[in-house]
Scaffold this motif. Structure first.
Motif, PDB file in Angstrom:
ATOM      1  N   LEU A   1      -1.850 -18.921  25.285  1.00 26.07           N
ATOM      2  CA  LEU A   1      -1.247 -18.910  23.948  1.00 26.07           C
ATOM      3  C   LEU A   1       0.156 -18.328  23.966  1.00 26.07           C
ATOM      4  O   LEU A   1       1.072 -18.864  23.329  1.00 26.07           O
ATOM      5  N   SER A   2       0.355 -17.238  24.689  1.00 26.28           N
ATOM      6  CA  SER A   2       1.686 -16.624  24.727  1.00 26.28           C
ATOM      7  C   SER A   2       2.656 -17.440  25.571  1.00 26.28           C
ATOM      8  O   SER A   2       3.880 -17.277  25.450  1.00 26.28           O
ATOM      9  N   LEU A   3       2.134 -18.333  26.395  1.00 25.42           N
ATOM     10  CA  LEU A   3       2.988 -19.199  27.209  1.00 25.42           C
ATOM     11  C   LEU A   3       3.669 -20.289  26.377  1.00 25.42           C
ATOM     12  O   LEU A   3       4.778 -20.726  26.699  1.00 25.42           O
ATOM     13  N   VAL A   4       3.029 -20.710  25.283  1.00 30.21           N
ATOM     14  CA  VAL A   4       3.515 -21.876  24.530  1.00 30.21           C
ATOM     15  C   VAL A   4       4.967 -21.731  24.065  1.00 30.21           C
ATOM     16  O   VAL A   4       5.798 -22.599  24.359  1.00 30.21           O
ATOM     17  N   PRO A   5       5.351 -20.667  23.332  1.00 32.45           N
ATOM     18  CA  PRO A   5       6.760 -20.581  22.913  1.00 32.45           C
ATOM     19  C   PRO A   5       7.723 -20.417  24.077  1.00 32.45           C
ATOM     20  O   PRO A   5       8.847 -20.913  24.029  1.00 32.45           O
ATOM     21  N   ARG A   6       7.300 -19.711  25.128  1.00 34.58           N
ATOM     22  CA  ARG A   6       8.167 -19.558  26.307  1.00 34.58           C
ATOM     23  C   ARG A   6       8.372 -20.905  26.989  1.00 34.58           C
ATOM     24  O   ARG A   6       9.461 -21.215  27.490  1.00 34.58           O
ATOM     25  N   LEU A   7       7.313 -21.726  27.031  1.00 37.49           N
ATOM     26  CA  LEU A   7       7.413 -23.050  27.635  1.00 37.49           C
ATOM     27  C   LEU A   7       8.340 -23.944  26.820  1.00 37.49           C
ATOM     28  O   LEU A   7       9.149 -24.702  27.378  1.00 37.49           O
TER      29      LEU A   7
ATOM     30  N   HIS B   1      17.298 -22.810  21.791  1.00 34.63           N
ATOM     31  CA  HIS B   1      17.319 -21.459  22.334  1.00 34.63           C
ATOM     32  C   HIS B   1      16.754 -20.432  21.358  1.00 34.63           C
ATOM     33  O   HIS B   1      16.218 -19.405  21.780  1.00 34.63           O
ATOM     34  N   PHE B   2      16.905 -20.701  20.062  1.00 36.43           N
ATOM     35  CA  PHE B   2      16.518 -19.698  19.075  1.00 36.43           C
ATOM     36  C   PHE B   2      15.120 -19.911  18.497  1.00 36.43           C
ATOM     37  O   PHE B   2      14.620 -19.048  17.785  1.00 36.43           O
ATOM     38  N   GLU B   3      14.487 -21.052  18.791  1.00 36.84           N
ATOM     39  CA  GLU B   3      13.213 -21.376  18.146  1.00 36.84           C
ATOM     40  C   GLU B   3      12.160 -20.284  18.301  1.00 36.84           C
ATOM     41  O   GLU B   3      11.405 -20.004  17.381  1.00 36.84           O
ATOM     42  N   ALA B   4      12.085 -19.692  19.472  1.00 34.78           N
ATOM     43  CA  ALA B   4      11.014 -18.724  19.736  1.00 34.78           C
ATOM     44  C   ALA B   4      11.410 -17.282  19.438  1.00 34.78           C
ATOM     45  O   ALA B   4      10.606 -16.365  19.613  1.00 34.78           O
ATOM     46  N   GLU B   5      12.633 -17.054  18.972  1.00 36.19           N
ATOM     47  CA  GLU B   5      13.103 -15.685  18.753  1.00 36.19           C
ATOM     48  C   GLU B   5      12.540 -15.105  17.462  1.00 36.19           C
ATOM     49  O   GLU B   5      12.575 -15.736  16.416  1.00 36.19           O
ATOM     50  N   ARG B   6      12.050 -13.866  17.544  1.00 35.51           N
ATOM     51  CA  ARG B   6      11.548 -13.170  16.365  1.00 35.51           C
ATOM     52  C   ARG B   6      12.454 -12.003  15.970  1.00 35.51           C
ATOM     53  O   ARG B   6      12.193 -11.305  15.004  1.00 35.51           O
TER      54      ARG B   6
END
Length: 226
Positions: free
Chosen positions: A83-89, A117-122
């Motif tokens: 699950l945590s791999l998905v945004p990094r991928l 580049h910014f999609e996964a940034e919180r």
């Protein structure tokens, strides 16, 4: 649900995805489909619903750290890693997809590049795109990171990055994790200051783009770079 029934449900989820993608999936079904690849021979619906109950949204589940995910009943180390791999991928995919980009000749091209580049940034991140005289992308450099709603940007670091990459022009960019791309008064003041400093170094500032999910604010499109 029996083991046989669970396997049938898992198979139907895969067949639905292959036939029509994720558009018709509920959030818990997206998680169920993912969990089938980490949890064998078991009904994964309770675990998927427990994740949503705990984190309240699909994006929050995928943004969670593995140790946070493992605190949810039914989620082991393999499921937490997946699950945590998905945004990094996804972030890695966008970087690779845009690796061959030679020029950023328009606001839309720059926005598409930056969104990857910014999609996964919180948290809020301030970046600089260093360009050559033909608007070819030399490098993208993360200048500073902040909190969920604030980044303190030191102009000296921005100028040093532009000089280090020998840029003849730059595009400034940062994200608003809040979802609202509208610039603050501080954003406008910073843009004016950086434009003045960089122009003194004969480095043009083409734009300052603020990303917020699928929305963006371009200073150049709004006539604020003149």
């Amino acid at each position: 649900m029996t083991a046989l029934g669970a396997e049938g449900h898992r198979r139907r989820l895969r067949e639905r995805f292959l036939a029509g993608g994720l558009d018709a999936f509920h959030d818990h079904e997206v998680l169920e489909l993912l969990l089938t690849f980490a949890i064998p021979r078991r009904d994964v619906k309770p675990a998927a619903k427990a994740l949503l109950d705990h984190f309240h949204s699909l994006s929050a589940v995928l943004d969670a750290k593995p140790e946070e995910l493992k605190a949810v009943p039914g989620i082991g180390v393999h499921a937490a890693v997946l699950l945590s791999l998905v945004p990094r991928l996804l972030e890695r995919y966008h970087k690779d997809r845009w690796r061959s980009v030679k020029t950023l000749g328009s606001t839309q091209e720059a926005v598409r590049y930056l969104m990857g580049h910014f999609e996964a940034e919180r948290i809020e991140v301030f970046c600089l795109l260093a360009l050559n005289s033909q608007n070819g992308l030399i490098a993208m450099e993360r200048i500073q990171e902040g909190t969920v709603n604030r980044t303190a940007v030191f102009p000296r670091l921005v100028v040093e990055a532009a000089l280090r990459h020998r840029a003849t022009a730059v595009i400034l960019a940062h994200n608003h994790p809040s979802g609202d791309p509208e610039p603050s008064a501080a954003d406008r003041q910073l843009t004016k200051k950086l434009k003045r400093l960089l122009q003194d170094m004969d480095i043009a500032v083409h734009d300052h783009i603020i990303l917020a999910g699928k929305r963006y604010y371009s200073f150049a499109e709004r006539g604020e770079m003149d």
